[in-house]
Write an enzyme that holds these catalytic residues in place. Sequence first.
Site, short mmCIF file in Angstrom:
data_model
loop_
_atom_site.label_atom_id
_atom_site.label_comp_id
_atom_site.label_asym_id
_atom_site.label_seq_id
_atom_site.Cartn_x
_atom_site.Cartn_y
_atom_site.Cartn_z
N ASP A 18 -6.63 15.60 43.32
CA ASP A 18 -6.86 17.00 43.70
C ASP A 18 -6.35 18.08 42.65
O ASP A 18 -6.56 18.93 42.38
CB ASP A 18 -6.13 17.28 45.12
CG ASP A 18 -6.88 16.83 46.20
OD1 ASP A 18 -8.45 16.65 45.92
OD2 ASP A 18 -6.54 16.60 47.27
N LYS A 73 -6.30 11.07 54.51
CA LYS A 73 -5.61 11.03 53.25
C LYS A 73 -4.33 10.49 53.40
O LYS A 73 -3.57 10.06 52.34
CB LYS A 73 -5.65 12.39 52.80
CG LYS A 73 -6.91 12.81 52.17
CD LYS A 73 -6.89 14.35 51.42
CE LYS A 73 -8.16 14.75 50.68
NZ LYS A 73 -7.92 16.06 50.08
#
Length: 436
Positions: free
Chosen positions: A100, A66
Amino acid sequence: MSRSSFALIGEHLAHSMSPFIHKQLFKLSGREADYRLIEIESDKLESEFDLTASQLKGFNVTIPYKQRVIPLLKGLSGDAEFYGAVNCVDVKSGIGHNTDAYGFLKALEVSGIELSGKVLVLGNGGAARTVAFEAARAGCEVTIASRSDKGGLLGKEIARRLGCEMEVLRFSDIKGGYDLVVNATPVGMYPNVSASPLEYEQLEGCRALFDLIYNPCQTKLMRYALRRGMKVGGGMPMLVWQAARSHEIWYSAEFKPADIEGIVELADAEMAAQFSGPRSIVLCGFMGCGKSSVGKALAAKLGMEFVDTDALIVEREGKAISEIFASVGEEGFRQIEHEVCVEAAALKNAVIAVGGGAMTYERNVKAFEGCTRIFLDAAFDTVKARIGADKSRPLFDEGAVKLYNSRLPLYKRASDHTVDANGGIEETLERILDLL
Ligand code: NAP
């Protein structure tokens, strides 16, 4: 409508729910598209990134990439910039996004849980970071529970960046009284479903719980909260909403909450089906330890399917293993073997005999994490007597003792159980059945 390709990029993806969820989202929006899992080894991310991305319209990124994808992109959205982490990339624009926080906020909203008042965040990893930042951004009084000093570092970072006060506690010091408790640790996740990050007493006076874990859909901590009459939300809606946000980014999809709720129900059912019922059994060990013969007998006894990964490789490639080694070398063979291991790991209720070298690779051990892994431990003299005369076996020559000795500790480390396999088939079978 043209068929297009999307994917999840990460290191170990064998048990990912993403293909299931994204395929449902494509179906809902009436688009024909593939959603694949692309595993990239850690030392190949930078060299393989451009070629992989060029074959896709969009992709998601997961642990441990990420942050590492950021320098490989043209730019970042506001959320990706804020969190310094990317989990969704739109290939055309080359922009990395972070969905997220959106998933977390949407999941709270649909669970009827307010992000306000005193909020306790359990954990200090990637997910806890998002939750704690969002709670602090919403003006909540945030406490982070951490088992190490890393919680303090996260608290300081949030306090510095947002100019707010943060409290950090050890788990054992938590006494309840929170408006919202968010579990952002993996404690209670399958297969350790009898664990809970907090005791029942520690939820005294708490009003709501959101557990990010989505497997199982109801954790032990959630059951404690329900017993106390608290509002409770689980991790699957967050997973589905953050996936849905990717579709909004890739092709401006629009979803209604009721549609997403339907996918959450399907995903919960799929998850339960994947992880309930008998676990497959993986037999590993050096060539000649009896994986195939014992495996066939075990499968027949337990009414399970028998699968031999070497046989699957031969079938898939249309060549003998020695020919595959000769044409693509050991590295090429190991890649094919890994892909076959991932496929075999998805089988339910099977006895899987794996090639002698397979479990010496961590990625294959991880792929079989949801199975019961058994090492058939036969002495070198036993395996030599059994197969020494078989010249069709690769690698079985004078170097075999060295190879055997180097693999032994790896087989043990890769397995849940070790079974003495020096006797006959029936003897080894009895030992395994006793163990199971
Ligand atoms: P992570 O970065 O590895 O962080 C895990 C955190 O849990 C760390 O703070 C770790 O503490 C703590 N922890 C682990 N075991 C613990 C224990 N026995 N006692 C106390 N603390 C413990 O993982 P993550 O990506 O944040 O994910 C955390 C959980 O959230 C996972 O279960 C994941 O599946 C779930 N998740 C769900 C979603 C969703 O969409 N529903 C999204 C993201 C994550 P140390 O730092 O001390 O090791």
